[in-house]
Every structure is written in structure tokens, then in C-alpha cells.
Write a protein that holds these residues in place. Structure first.
Motif, PDB file in Angstrom:
ATOM      1  N   SER A  51       0.823  -1.210   0.000  1.00 31.20           N
ATOM      2  CA  SER A  51       0.000   0.000   0.000  1.00 31.20           C
ATOM      3  C   SER A  51       0.860   1.264   0.000  1.00 31.20           C
ATOM      4  CB  SER A  51      -0.919   0.020   1.228  1.00 31.20           C
ATOM      5  OG  SER A  51      -1.844  -1.045   1.194  1.00 31.20           O
ATOM      6  N   SER A  52       0.260   2.349  -0.455  1.00 26.62           N
ATOM      7  CA  SER A  52       0.906   3.659  -0.422  1.00 26.62           C
ATOM      8  C   SER A  52       0.919   4.189   1.008  1.00 26.62           C
ATOM      9  CB  SER A  52       0.129   4.627  -1.323  1.00 26.62           C
ATOM     10  OG  SER A  52      -1.187   4.829  -0.797  1.00 26.62           O
ATOM     11  N   PRO A  53       1.703   5.230   1.311  1.00 24.04           N
ATOM     12  CA  PRO A  53       1.707   5.797   2.673  1.00 24.04           C
ATOM     13  C   PRO A  53       0.319   6.199   3.162  1.00 24.04           C
ATOM     14  CG  PRO A  53       3.572   6.641   1.434  1.00 24.04           C
ATOM     15  CD  PRO A  53       2.738   5.852   0.460  1.00 24.04           C
ATOM     16  N   ALA A 110      -1.771   4.512   6.400  1.00 28.05           N
ATOM     17  CA  ALA A 110      -2.397   5.251   7.500  1.00 28.05           C
ATOM     18  C   ALA A 110      -3.871   4.889   7.626  1.00 28.05           C
ATOM     19  CB  ALA A 110      -2.231   6.747   7.275  1.00 28.05           C
ATOM     20  N   ARG A 111      -4.527   4.723   6.485  1.00 28.89           N
ATOM     21  CA  ARG A 111      -5.949   4.340   6.490  1.00 28.89           C
ATOM     22  C   ARG A 111      -6.125   2.951   7.098  1.00 28.89           C
ATOM     23  NH1 ARG A 111      -8.823   1.080   3.212  1.00 28.89           N
ATOM     24  NH2 ARG A 111      -7.028   0.818   1.815  1.00 28.89           N
ATOM     25  N   LEU A 112      -5.297   1.996   6.697  1.00 28.38           N
ATOM     26  CA  LEU A 112      -5.425   0.626   7.194  1.00 28.38           C
ATOM     27  C   LEU A 112      -5.202   0.553   8.702  1.00 28.38           C
ATOM     28  CD1 LEU A 112      -3.582  -1.335   4.358  1.00 28.38           C
ATOM     29  CD2 LEU A 112      -6.010  -1.478   4.917  1.00 28.38           C
ATOM     30  N   THR A 138       0.686  16.743   7.625  1.00 25.47           N
ATOM     31  CA  THR A 138       1.575  17.008   8.761  1.00 25.47           C
ATOM     32  C   THR A 138       1.722  15.795   9.685  1.00 25.47           C
ATOM     33  OG1 THR A 138      -0.294  17.884  10.052  1.00 25.47           O
ATOM     34  CG2 THR A 138       0.987  19.458   8.737  1.00 25.47           C
ATOM     35  N   THR A 139       0.776  14.862   9.636  1.00 27.02           N
ATOM     36  CA  THR A 139       0.846  13.691  10.517  1.00 27.02           C
ATOM     37  C   THR A 139       0.856  12.373   9.749  1.00 27.02           C
ATOM     38  OG1 THR A 139      -1.590  13.665  10.727  1.00 27.02           O
ATOM     39  CG2 THR A 139      -0.334  14.910  12.392  1.00 27.02           C
ATOM     40  N   LEU A 140       0.884  12.445   8.404  1.00 25.26           N
ATOM     41  CA  LEU A 140       0.741  11.240   7.584  1.00 25.26           C
ATOM     42  C   LEU A 140       1.865  10.230   7.822  1.00 25.26           C
ATOM     43  CD1 LEU A 140      -0.663   9.640   5.362  1.00 25.26           C
ATOM     44  CD2 LEU A 140       0.613  10.981   3.673  1.00 25.26           C
ATOM     45  N   SER A 200      -1.962   7.737  16.026  1.00 23.98           N
ATOM     46  CA  SER A 200      -1.054   8.867  16.265  1.00 23.98           C
ATOM     47  C   SER A 200      -1.721  10.212  15.981  1.00 23.98           C
ATOM     48  CB  SER A 200       0.206   8.713  15.410  1.00 23.98           C
ATOM     49  OG  SER A 200      -0.119   8.685  14.029  1.00 23.98           O
ATOM     50  N   SER A 201      -2.584  10.270  14.971  1.00 25.98           N
ATOM     51  CA  SER A 201      -3.275  11.536  14.653  1.00 25.98           C
ATOM     52  C   SER A 201      -4.203  11.950  15.784  1.00 25.98           C
ATOM     53  CB  SER A 201      -4.073  11.394  13.359  1.00 25.98           C
ATOM     54  OG  SER A 201      -3.219  11.154  12.257  1.00 25.98           O
ATOM     55  N   ALA A 202      -4.906  10.980  16.367  1.00 24.87           N
ATOM     56  CA  ALA A 202      -5.777  11.288  17.506  1.00 24.87           C
ATOM     57  C   ALA A 202      -4.956  11.743  18.700  1.00 24.87           C
ATOM     58  CB  ALA A 202      -6.612  10.063  17.866  1.00 24.87           C
ATOM     59  N   GLN A 203      -3.788  11.154  18.892  1.00 24.10           N
ATOM     60  CA  GLN A 203      -2.928  11.538  20.001  1.00 24.10           C
ATOM     61  C   GLN A 203      -2.443  12.976  19.840  1.00 24.10           C
ATOM     62  OE1 GLN A 203       0.529   9.064  20.427  1.00 24.10           O
ATOM     63  NE2 GLN A 203       1.118   9.935  22.386  1.00 24.10           N
TER      64      GLN A 203
END
Length: 544
Positions: free
Chosen positions: A295-297, A301-303, A440-442, A451-454
Motif C-alpha cells: 500500500s501507499s503511505p 495510515a488508512r489501514l 503534517t501527521t501522515l 497517532s493523529s488522535a494523540q
């Protein structure tokens, strides 16, 4: 489903107490949801009567459990005694058949069916699977018709009643080499039914994700051809059978599906009771790693986000328009496409940002500040949280600011204020929805789940801790990623809220927790689907 628990009652002794939870679920959840109201004890008893006597034909599982095993044992006593006396060899034509009653059919060939499982050579087993597949095709075609009216209902029935569970007993009973080809064809039937039910034509990579369990970001449509080896090994391991030579080939097949560190041997099977859930989990972990690797970056992140705990709760909801637990057909369709990482951009530009072209994963559509979708999504989640706070008798005030200072109009540290949250202290809950696909968080979101929620939690604390401290409030961010991954502080808050809810609702904490996350998850996905559709609608109206 009633046939499934009836079968367990017939083959498992002393299981009465295990079905008390099921009876409570029928009486406290299923029937009130169907009738959209409370039911009396006399009505509960009435529902257990046969339809010809004015009932609903849904047996009380606690009452039937006590007698089912005894009756089953009486019916099979003659067969069991004959097998113990080695009369099974007589069936093959080399002995006395007097142990069997005269009315019993006798087969003189080594191909027979016992308790729904084929026992025989490869051709016999293949024909048996083909017949089972033909029988299942009738149900799958009917589900496709349901999907034309309500894809959410059709999908739930497919996953719960007509896919993996339909032939899993067969997978546990017959050698994988005898049935794998037929099961692979059944998997194709399920894929076709899914496409007809949801109008979503998933490519191979997307279908690979769909076949993962909900906890790994899939749709729970497990592949029987992939997992039949795990089912067979677990069945043999738990049966006490000492014919370990039967497992040499299945073990080789299993080890070919998992990495070296998860490989098993005859010794591990002989010394430990390997459960199907554990073995299938190893297969799925490898499938997830493969999917993640290719998968792509952004898709990584989605997975990670959709495989977080409770993210897929919206897929477990029993649809009910009366309880606001329902998605419109177009909402469900685009939600499934978005969940699987399919292109939801329609190749168009954002109608509110003409210079911004929509991305395939829907990141811009779900974060665009124009059009009001972001605010509507925030408010819908906030209102669900407030509703459950009231149901838990905690109260809750919406959009509470400090009301102090020259900037009092913009000073709003609490989306929801609960005055007696913990140890007598008020809690200011500030809801925030972030996207793991944010540039910025990808990078970190593609490595660490949540990590994005954090990051969003830290940001909310920095903005509100000072205001809340002045007012004697406790600042609690409720951060959630757009795919449904909740921050740790939100999860701890929901755990406390569920404990209060369980008392008021008269149910277990786990049931209260499930109900809470289902409502929040469905509300989030519904708002996301509407944001995606609002941009698609403009595109289609313009003749795109």
C-alpha cells in the motif's frame, strides 16, 4: 440462527447456563428493537410458542438446552454403540449388521455423510461441496434482491448468515485437499453477491481487505478456501484424535500461509489445544502485513486507523430507521467504497474550492471547511455523546464557555460540560475530529495506529487546560480520526460512561460499551458519507 444454537445444544452436554446471555439478549435487545418498545413477561412467553399457536416460533434457548442433548443422545445411541463395537466395518460388507435397527439405511461403499460432514474420497467430497454451494446460491440470490432495496441490511445478513458461517462446519470436518476447490468457488459466489448487494465492484486488492475480519480493517467476509485449513486443524486438535498422520498435509498448507515464526508442527498440535480463532488470526495477520506492504503511505495510515478497536462498530449495527441506526442506500454504498480505499473523488474538483481537485481517498471532502459538513459531523457526534450522558443520569450542557474576560465569546473550552463526572469534579469534553491523511501527521500515522488522535489530544490540552483550570474543570479531549480510531482519553471516558450506562440500562458493561460505540461510529460514518456525497452530487448535477 436458531438452528445454529439448537445444533450446539444437541451436541454439547450441560450447556444450559451458557444460553442465559442469549435469552437475555433476545428479551432485552432483539424483541424491543423489532417492536420498538418494551415487552412484558407474558409477551416474552408468547413469542416462544409455535406460530400455529399464535406465537413467533422463537424457542427459549435456556429451556430447550436442558432436553436437547438428552434427546439427541437417545437418537444416536444405537449408532454410537455400533461404532464402539467396531460394527462400522460391517457397513463396508465384512461382518454382522445385527447391531443396527432394520429400518436404518446401510451403505456398503466408503462414502457417507455423518452430521452434515462428508466422509469419503475426493470426488465424493467435491460433489458434496458442489451441492452445498448450489443450496447456498438460492439464499445468495435472495440477498441480492434485498440489497436492491436496502444494502445495509443485505450486507449484514450476508456477513452474519450466508458467507463464512454457512460452510464453516464443512471446513472443520473434511480435509482441505478434498474441499478447497469447491470452497474457492463459494468464495467467488460470496464476492458476486456482495457486489450485487452493495453495487460495489471491488478490485482484487480491495477484496483482499474485505475478506479480513473487522478488527483488522476488513468487512468480515472471510475466505473459506484460505481458512479451511485452520478450521480443520483446530477441529482435529480439539477432538482428541490420535491419527496425526492425517495432519501432515494440512500443516504444510497452513505453514505456507504464515511466516516462519508462526509455523506449527505435529508436536505443537499434539501438546496444545489449537483454537480456530488463533490459527485464523495468524493467517489474517500475514494477509494484513502483505496488504500493508503493497500500500501507499496514505493507504497504510488508512489501514492502521480502520483496524483500531471499535473503528468498525458501524458495520455491526442492526439497521433500524426508527432508532436512527440506518444508512440510506447511497450512503452505505459510498461508505463501503471509502472504507475499502476505493476512489470516491469522481475525478472532480471540490464545488466549494474550485481550484482543489478531490483526492481518491476523500481526505479533502472530509476536512474541507466550506459547505458546513465538518460542523454537521462535529455536532452529530457531540449530540450522541450528550444523549448517552443523559441516559446515564450524568446530565450535560452543550457548548459551554467560561463567560469571563474580554474574549468570552470565543472562549469555549467545553463542547459538553458534565458537572459531576468523577470525584465531584466537572469535566469539560472537547470533541475534535482529525484525519490520519493530513500531510503534517501522515508519516507517523502510517507507522503508529492512533497517532493523529494523540496529536489532536495534545493540541486540545494546550488550548484548553489553562481555561479549565481557572474554572475548576477537568479538560478531557474526545479526539477521533475520520476513520473511527478514538484517542486514549476518549476511550477511558467511554469506559467510565459505559459503567454508568450499564446500571441505568440494566445490561452488562460490555453491552453498554458496544451500544455506545455503535451509535458514535454510525454517526461518524453517516456524516462522512454525506460529505462525500454532497460533492459527488454537485459533480453529477453538472453532468460530470
Amino acid at each position: 440462527m436458531q438452528f445454529q444454537w439448537s445444533y450446539l445444544q444437541r451436541v454439547v452436554p450441560d450447556c444450559d447456563s451458557c444460553f442465559e446471555v442469549l435469552r437475555n439478549a433476545l428479551n432485552d435487545i432483539f424483541w424491543p428493537a423489532v417492536l420498538q418498545g418494551t415487552i412484558s413477561d407474558s409477551e416474552k412467553k408468547l413469542f416462544t410458542l409455535p406460530a400455529r399457536h399464535g406465537g413467533m416460533g422463537i424457542h427459549d434457548p435456556l429451556l430447550t438446552a436442558a432436553s436437547s442433548f438428552t434427546n439427541s443422545r437417545k437418537c444416536t445411541a444405537l449408532i454410537v454403540d455400533a461404532i464402539k463395537c467396531s460394527s462400522v466395518f460391517s457397513v463396508l460388507g465384512c461382518g454382522d449388521l445385527s447391531s443396527f435397527p432394520p429400518e436404518m439405511k446401510v451403505s456398503r461403499v466408503p462414502n457417507l455423510v455423518i452430521l452434515g460432514a462428508p466422509i469419503g474420497d475426493l470426488i465424493f467430497c467435491a460433489k458434496f461441496v458442489a451441492q452445498k454451494r448450489a443450496d447456498a446460491a438460492v439464499l445468495l440470490s435472495q440477498l441480492a434482491e434485498v440489497g436492491a432495496e436496502d444494502p445495509q441490511v443485505a450486507f449484514l445478513l450476508l456477513r452474519q448468515c450466508a458467507a463464512f458461517c454457512k460452510l464453516v462446519h464443512l471446513a472443520r470436518s473434511a480435509p482441505p485437499s478434498h474441499i478447497a476447490e469447491g470452497l474457492a468457488l463459494f468464495d467467488k459466489d460470496v464476492r458476486q453477491c456482495f457486489a450485487e448487494c452493495t453495487a460495489v465492484d471491488a478490485a482484487d486488492v480491495e477484496w483482499m481487505q474485505a475478506q479480513l475480519s473487522l478488527s483488522r480493517g476488513g468487512l468480515g467476509l472471510r475466505s473459506l478456501s484460505s481458512h479451511c485449513v485452520a478450521a480443520y486443524l483446530a477441529s482435529i486438535s480439539s477432538s482428541g484424535c490420535d491419527k496425526w498422520n492425517l495432519l501432515v498435509e494440512p500443516i504444510e498448507l497452513f505453514n505456507g500461509l504464515v511466516p516462519a515464526e508462526d509455523a506449527i508442527t505435529l508436536e505443537t498440535l499434539a501438546t496444545s489445544n489449537m483454537r480456530q480463532h488463533s490459527l485464523s488470526g495468524k493467517i489474517e495477520d500475514q494477509q494484513f502485513r502483505h496488504l500493508f506492504h503493497i500500500s501507499s503511505p496514505a493507504n497504510r495510515a488508512r489501514l492502521l486507523s480502520i483496524s483500531s478497536r471499535h473503528a468498525a462498530s458501524w458495520l455491526t449495527v442492526v439497521p433500524s430507521p426508527g432508532l436512527n441506526l440506518h444508512l440510506e442506500p447511497n450512503e452505505f454504498q459510498i461508505a463501503v467504497k471509502w472504507w475499502l480505499g476505493m476512489d470516491v473523488s469522481f475525478g472532480s474538483c471540490c464545488p466549494h474550492c474550485p481550484d482543489h481537485r478531490l483526492d481518491p481517498l476523500g481526505h479533502h471532502a472530509l476536512t474541507c471547511k466550506h459547505g458546513g459538513d465538518v460542523v454537521l459531523r462535529h455536532n452529530s457526534l457531540r449530540d450522541v455523546f450528550v444523549e448517552f450522558c443523559h441516559r446515564a443520569c450524568l446530565g450535560g450542557q452543550v457548548e459551554v464557555g467560561s463567560g469571563q474576560g474580554h474574549d468570552r465569546l470565543n472562549s469555549r473550552p467545553a463542547d459538553v460540560l458534565v458537572k459531576n463526572w468523577h470525584l465531584g469534579k466537572p469535566a469539560a469534553f472537547d470533541l475534535t475530529i482529525t484525519s490520519p491523511l493530513n500531510p503534517t501527521t501522515l508519516t507517523e500515522a502510517g507507522v503508529k495506529c492512533g497517532s493523529s488522535a494523540q496529536v489532536a489530544e495534545v493540541r486540545k490540552h494546550a488550548a484548553n487546560d489553562g481555561k479549565c483550570k481557572e474554572l475548576g474543570w477537568v479538560c478531557i479531549p474526545l479526539a477521533v480520526e475520520s476513520y473511527g480510531c478514538w484517542g486514549m482519553e476518549a476511550q477511558e471516558s467511554f469506559k467510565r460512561l459505559a459503567a454508568r450506562l450499564a446500571i441505568q440500562m440494566g445490561c452488562s458493561r460490555s453491552q453498554a460499551t458496544t451500544t455506545l460505540y455503535q451509535r458514535l461510529s454510525l454517526s461518524l460514518v453517516r456524516a462522512n458519507a454525506r460529505a462525500l456525497l454532497s460533492r459527488a452530487r454537485v459533480y453529477l448535477e453538472e453532468g460530470g
